[in-house]
Design a protein around this motif. Structure first.
Motif, mmCIF file in Angstrom:
data_model
loop_
_atom_site.group_PDB
_atom_site.id
_atom_site.type_symbol
_atom_site.label_atom_id
_atom_site.label_comp_id
_atom_site.label_asym_id
_atom_site.label_seq_id
_atom_site.Cartn_x
_atom_site.Cartn_y
_atom_site.Cartn_z
ATOM 1 N N THR A 53 44.133 10.216 -23.888
ATOM 2 C CA THR A 53 44.048 9.170 -22.980
ATOM 3 C C THR A 53 42.862 9.100 -21.478
ATOM 4 O OG1 THR A 53 46.329 9.547 -23.509
ATOM 5 C CG2 THR A 53 46.250 8.753 -20.825
ATOM 6 N N LEU A 54 42.193 10.149 -21.498
ATOM 7 C CA LEU A 54 41.426 10.285 -20.274
ATOM 8 C C LEU A 54 40.225 10.318 -20.810
ATOM 9 C CD1 LEU A 54 42.755 12.971 -18.398
ATOM 10 C CD2 LEU A 54 43.027 10.483 -18.009
ATOM 11 N N LYS A 55 39.207 9.437 -20.685
ATOM 12 C CA LYS A 55 37.658 8.477 -21.123
ATOM 13 C C LYS A 55 36.781 8.596 -20.116
ATOM 14 C CE LYS A 55 40.117 6.568 -25.248
ATOM 15 N NZ LYS A 55 41.704 6.357 -24.913
ATOM 16 N N PRO A 56 35.899 8.849 -20.419
ATOM 17 C CA PRO A 56 35.282 9.476 -21.681
ATOM 18 C C PRO A 56 35.406 10.571 -21.742
ATOM 19 C CG PRO A 56 33.372 9.557 -20.571
ATOM 20 C CD PRO A 56 34.269 8.954 -19.306
ATOM 21 N N PHE A 57 35.619 11.044 -23.590
ATOM 22 C CA PHE A 57 35.686 12.201 -23.923
ATOM 23 C C PHE A 57 34.547 13.646 -23.909
ATOM 24 C CE2 PHE A 57 38.307 10.267 -28.050
ATOM 25 C CZ PHE A 57 38.957 9.919 -26.558
ATOM 26 N N ASN A 58 34.671 14.618 -23.378
ATOM 27 C CA ASN A 58 34.217 16.060 -23.417
ATOM 28 C C ASN A 58 33.573 16.336 -24.613
ATOM 29 O OD1 ASN A 58 33.991 18.751 -23.638
ATOM 30 N ND2 ASN A 58 33.879 18.368 -20.978
ATOM 31 N N ARG A 59 31.921 16.383 -25.054
ATOM 32 C CA ARG A 59 31.509 15.993 -26.088
ATOM 33 C C ARG A 59 31.614 17.941 -27.103
ATOM 34 N NH1 ARG A 59 27.294 12.703 -27.369
ATOM 35 N NH2 ARG A 59 26.787 11.362 -26.449
ATOM 36 N N LYS A 60 31.807 19.085 -25.700
ATOM 37 C CA LYS A 60 32.221 19.961 -26.035
ATOM 38 C C LYS A 60 33.495 20.245 -27.032
ATOM 39 C CE LYS A 60 32.136 24.604 -24.339
ATOM 40 N NZ LYS A 60 31.914 25.896 -23.074
ATOM 41 N N TYR A 61 34.743 19.192 -25.810
ATOM 42 C CA TYR A 61 35.321 19.957 -26.894
ATOM 43 C C TYR A 61 35.866 19.045 -27.860
ATOM 44 C CZ TYR A 61 37.129 21.362 -21.985
ATOM 45 O OH TYR A 61 37.321 21.950 -20.762
ATOM 46 N N ILE A 62 35.676 17.230 -28.090
ATOM 47 C CA ILE A 62 35.323 16.839 -29.660
ATOM 48 C C ILE A 62 34.880 18.306 -30.576
ATOM 49 C CG2 ILE A 62 36.062 14.825 -28.557
ATOM 50 C CD1 ILE A 62 33.425 14.083 -29.567
ATOM 51 N N VAL A 63 33.647 18.578 -30.639
ATOM 52 C CA VAL A 63 33.315 19.433 -31.554
ATOM 53 C C VAL A 63 34.028 20.454 -31.725
ATOM 54 C CG1 VAL A 63 31.484 21.125 -32.084
ATOM 55 C CG2 VAL A 63 30.991 18.534 -31.119
ATOM 56 N N GLN A 64 34.640 21.299 -30.694
ATOM 57 C CA GLN A 64 35.494 22.155 -31.196
ATOM 58 C C GLN A 64 36.700 21.922 -31.964
ATOM 59 O OE1 GLN A 64 36.842 23.811 -27.012
ATOM 60 N NE2 GLN A 64 34.714 24.858 -26.554
ATOM 61 N N GLN A 65 37.106 20.770 -32.039
ATOM 62 C CA GLN A 65 38.713 20.499 -32.572
ATOM 63 C C GLN A 65 37.612 19.835 -33.668
ATOM 64 O OE1 GLN A 65 41.272 21.463 -31.231
ATOM 65 N NE2 GLN A 65 40.018 22.051 -29.914
ATOM 66 N N ALA A 66 36.702 19.528 -34.035
ATOM 67 C CA ALA A 66 36.317 18.967 -35.314
ATOM 68 C C ALA A 66 36.208 20.049 -36.270
ATOM 69 C CB ALA A 66 35.085 17.827 -35.124
ATOM 70 N N GLU A 67 34.696 21.311 -35.196
ATOM 71 C CA GLU A 67 34.482 22.337 -36.303
ATOM 72 C C GLU A 67 36.187 22.881 -36.899
ATOM 73 O OE1 GLU A 67 30.405 23.891 -35.730
ATOM 74 O OE2 GLU A 67 32.100 24.469 -33.985
ATOM 75 N N PHE A 68 37.088 22.878 -35.697
ATOM 76 C CA PHE A 68 38.399 23.778 -36.254
ATOM 77 C C PHE A 68 38.701 22.677 -37.422
ATOM 78 C CE2 PHE A 68 43.205 23.579 -35.616
ATOM 79 C CZ PHE A 68 43.269 24.977 -36.187
ATOM 80 N N LEU A 69 38.822 21.811 -37.360
ATOM 81 C CA LEU A 69 39.191 20.636 -38.755
ATOM 82 C C LEU A 69 38.821 21.176 -39.558
ATOM 83 C CD1 LEU A 69 40.848 18.774 -39.785
ATOM 84 C CD2 LEU A 69 39.401 17.083 -38.690
ATOM 85 N N ASP A 70 37.113 21.256 -39.626
ATOM 86 C CA ASP A 70 36.668 21.372 -41.217
ATOM 87 C C ASP A 70 36.459 22.590 -41.172
ATOM 88 O OD1 ASP A 70 33.921 20.120 -42.343
ATOM 89 O OD2 ASP A 70 32.836 21.311 -41.345
ATOM 90 N N SER A 71 37.084 23.507 -40.963
ATOM 91 C CA SER A 71 36.848 24.714 -41.355
ATOM 92 C C SER A 71 38.372 24.814 -41.815
ATOM 93 C CB SER A 71 36.827 25.831 -40.935
ATOM 94 O OG SER A 71 37.347 25.599 -39.607
ATOM 95 N N ALA A 72 39.150 24.559 -40.800
ATOM 96 C CA ALA A 72 40.474 24.381 -41.303
ATOM 97 C C ALA A 72 41.653 23.536 -42.272
ATOM 98 C CB ALA A 72 41.894 24.763 -39.789
ATOM 99 N N ARG A 73 40.808 22.930 -43.099
ATOM 100 C CA ARG A 73 41.315 21.953 -43.959
ATOM 101 C C ARG A 73 41.128 21.956 -45.461
ATOM 102 N NH1 ARG A 73 37.136 18.854 -45.985
ATOM 103 N NH2 ARG A 73 34.884 18.669 -44.682
ATOM 104 N N MET A 74 40.209 23.281 -44.975
ATOM 105 C CA MET A 74 39.353 23.273 -46.753
ATOM 106 C C MET A 74 40.393 24.922 -46.901
ATOM 107 S SD MET A 74 36.588 22.697 -46.542
ATOM 108 C CE MET A 74 34.766 22.171 -46.680
ATOM 109 N N GLY A 75 41.412 23.985 -47.518
ATOM 110 C CA GLY A 75 42.373 25.057 -48.577
ATOM 111 C C GLY A 75 41.749 25.146 -49.569
ATOM 112 N N TYR A 76 42.940 25.680 -50.770
ATOM 113 C CA TYR A 76 42.938 25.464 -51.976
ATOM 114 C C TYR A 76 43.795 24.854 -53.086
ATOM 115 C CZ TYR A 76 47.547 27.377 -51.230
ATOM 116 O OH TYR A 76 48.599 27.461 -50.969
ATOM 117 N N ARG A 77 43.771 24.639 -54.794
ATOM 118 C CA ARG A 77 44.685 24.240 -55.426
ATOM 119 C C ARG A 77 45.197 25.289 -56.502
ATOM 120 N NH1 ARG A 77 41.267 19.507 -58.918
ATOM 121 N NH2 ARG A 77 40.637 18.608 -56.183
ATOM 122 N N ASP A 78 47.137 24.996 -56.285
ATOM 123 C CA ASP A 78 47.763 25.239 -56.592
ATOM 124 C C ASP A 78 47.490 24.787 -58.409
ATOM 125 O OD1 ASP A 78 48.606 22.731 -57.600
ATOM 126 O OD2 ASP A 78 50.783 23.802 -55.799
#
Length: 575
Positions: A53-78
């Motif tokens: 809701t509060l802008k502009p966005f903190n660069r460090k925070y959005i990278v932390q979340q993007a990296e978390f997504l980039d690693s956690a989304r790596m899944g597997y195929r059953d």
């Protein structure tokens, strides 16, 4: 200058205690903002992004979340061949999302923790410039970081019933970095020459300021061409793990919509000090601002000052629902800062009453709900003055001063990947944001601090964003509003610069009262990203305006434009 001295003393006192790495903020209007919106809606679980809701966005925070997504989304195929994702429910990233995620990380690489070879350019210039794909020059060491990029926006266009060519010529430089893991810094400087459409010219003449900027001169003696300079910059400090400080000259935005009824980035920049506290499920932001009351500039004269203080407290009630409280006050006196408003604790109404209530105080509520990994619903409710008995029994009473916003976003609409829709409704009662003097109205540098239409209007906005391929962007916007203007010297509450004491009666004010102006404004824009942050663009815009009482002023205007844009947000004529 009192606010500056106080803030510096505060920083000097607290900074040595526990300073950690400092981040700068993502420039508002950049492409990453919409992608962060998509991620938040599709995840429906991320705490940091739920404070968007509060802008502009903190660069460090959005990278932390993007990296978390980039690693956690790596899944597997059953065994059945179905993709499984770790902890993100229905989240699926398309090829376009993958491109945008990589672009977000690449454009904020100083905060990326895992080196990425695919960020590097194959052919850097002189082995020094464009070592990475998005940045002209960059240096990253444990104690120092520096990123320098040129800025460019060159457009030309043609408007019906206008013999002169429309143009925008912007050149500039942006610099950001950090010093010794204690201080972050950012500066953006642009030189601009602009001849906008006819209603842009009318706005500049009335406001005596360029929309989104401020002071201007005629370009080479042509009164229809505007020559102006835009310089912004700030310093950031991290006091503790939970508290960030920012001091500079720039803009802020509070809200989740296309517009904000609290604080918008639509007008000119201003001097401010900001404290942001993030703890558990709460985020609390204080902004102290030095503004300029309305004026008519005559030569090299020093302009007066006024001051404002704003608080916003938000809480993640659940992982998908965020609610907030807002309050703000514009000091009702020139060139004098009241130190009682440095109180960082929320609820200014008590202080305002204690000192005699001379000022313009507003309060509000907001919410944002991410639903079913596809929808976001948001809204704001602002009260300038509120007496329930009047609203209930006398709905057209002049002092029923409030505003409401409701909106929704729909990502991957109708199952079409990267087709995103947004609808928004804004309604502001007459006399909202105005005051009994010309100082404490809710304005800065002859422009509104919140919604660009001021008050006494109702607006509906529809937006379509479609990215069919990684480098192609199609944006369409349709906006309709009607607004009540003053007529025959009578104040109908639509001009927030006019003292509300000049009203002619106590009752009979509804939205659209006065000379009713109806406007339909539509835009279609196609962009191609030639390389990182370098866009080729073509757009068509149509604006029809109709005055109920003065039809001679009616105007239908259409114009086409095309050009190139580098490391810049797109100039908008959405009013």
């Amino acid at each position: 200058m009192q606010i500056i001295k106080t803030f510096i003393k505060l920083v000097v006192f607290v900074l040595p205690l526990n300073a950690v790495s400092q981040s700068t903020y993502l420039t508002q209007g950049f492409k990453e903002y919409h992608f962060v919106d998509r991620l938040e809606i599709k995840q429906q679980k991320n705490t940091d992004l739920n404070f968007s809701t509060l802008k502009p966005f903190n660069r460090k925070y959005i990278v932390q979340q993007a990296e978390f997504l980039d690693s956690a989304r790596m899944g597997y195929r059953d065994s059945s061949g179905t993709d499984k994702f770790a902890g993100f429910g229905n989240l699926r990233l398309s090829k376009v999302d993958e491109y945008n995620l990589r672009s977000l990380l690449m454009n904020n690489s100083e905060w990326v923790t895992v080196p990425r070879e695919d960020f590097e350019s194959r052919t850097p210039i002189l082995k020094t410039f464009y070592k990475t794909k998005p940045n002209f020059f960059e240096v990253h060491t444990p104690d120092f970081s520096l990123v320098i990029n040129p800025m460019l926006q060159i457009f030309a266009g043609k408007e019906t019933d206008n013999d002169k060519t429309l143009y925008l010529n912007t050149r500039g430089l942006t610099v950001r970095g950090r010093l010794g893991n204690k201080i972050g810094f950012s500066s953006t400087i642009t030189d601009n020459q602009e001849r906008g459409p006819s209603y842009y010219q009318e706005y500049v003449t009335t406001a005596r300021a360029v929309p989104g900027a401020g002071f201007y001169k005629a370009f080479k003696g042509d009164l229809s061409g505007k020559d102006y300079f835009d310089g912004r910059g700030y310093l950031t400090f991290n006091v503790t793990k939970f508290i960030d400080l920012q001091f500079g000259y720039d803009k802020n935005f509070i809200g989740n919509g296309q517009r904000s009824l609290f604080l918008s980035d639509w007008g000119n920049s201003y001097l401010f000090a900001k404290i942001n506290t993030k703890l558990w499920k709460f985020n609390y932001q204080n902004i102290f601002m030095e503004l300029m009351p309305q004026f008519t500039k005559k030569g090299d004269t020093l302009l007066d000052r006024k001051y404002a203080a704003m608080h916003h407290l938000s809480m993640n009630v659940t992982k998908w629902l965020n609610i907030g409280l807002f309050e703000g006050v514009i000091f009702g006196r020139k060139n004098h800062f009241d130190f009682q408003y440095l109180n960082p604790i929320i609820f200014y109404r008590h202080i305002e009453g204690t000192i005699g209530s001379p000022d313009n105080a507003v309060a509000g509520l907001d919410f944002k709900a991410n639903v079913a990994h596809k929808f976001q619903f948001y809204g704001q409710l602002l009260f300038d003055e509120f007496i329930w008995s009047r609203i209930k029994n006398q709905p057209t009473y002049w002092a029923n001063k409030f505003a409401i916003q409701l909106g929704g976003k729909y990502v991957d609409a109708f199952g079409i990947k990267n087709l995103d829709l947004q609808g928004e409704f804004n309604r502001v009662r007459p006399f909202t944001y105005s005051h009994h003097d010309t100082v404490a109205n809710y304005t800065h540098y002859n422009q509104p601090l919140a919604h660009p239409l001021g008050s006494n209007f109702q607006e509906m906005i529809g937006i379509v964003r479609y990215q069919p391929f990684p480098k192609w962007y199609i944006n369409a916007r349709l906006m309709y509003y009607y607004k009540g203007l003053d007529m025959n010297g009578i104040n109908y509450g639509g001009n927030i610069f006019t003292n509300y004491t000049t009203r002619s009666s106590e009752d009979g004010f509804s939205i659209g009262s006065g000379n009713k102006l109806s406007v339909l404004n539509g835009l279609l824009e196609v962009s191609y990203e030639l390389k990182q942050n370098l866009f080729l663009e073509l757009s068509f815009q149509q604006r029809n305006s109709k005055y109920e009482e003065t039809p001679a002023l009616n105007r239908n205007s259409s114009f086409v434009s095309g050009g190139i844009r580098l490391n810049m947000f797109r100039r908008a004529y959405d009013y």
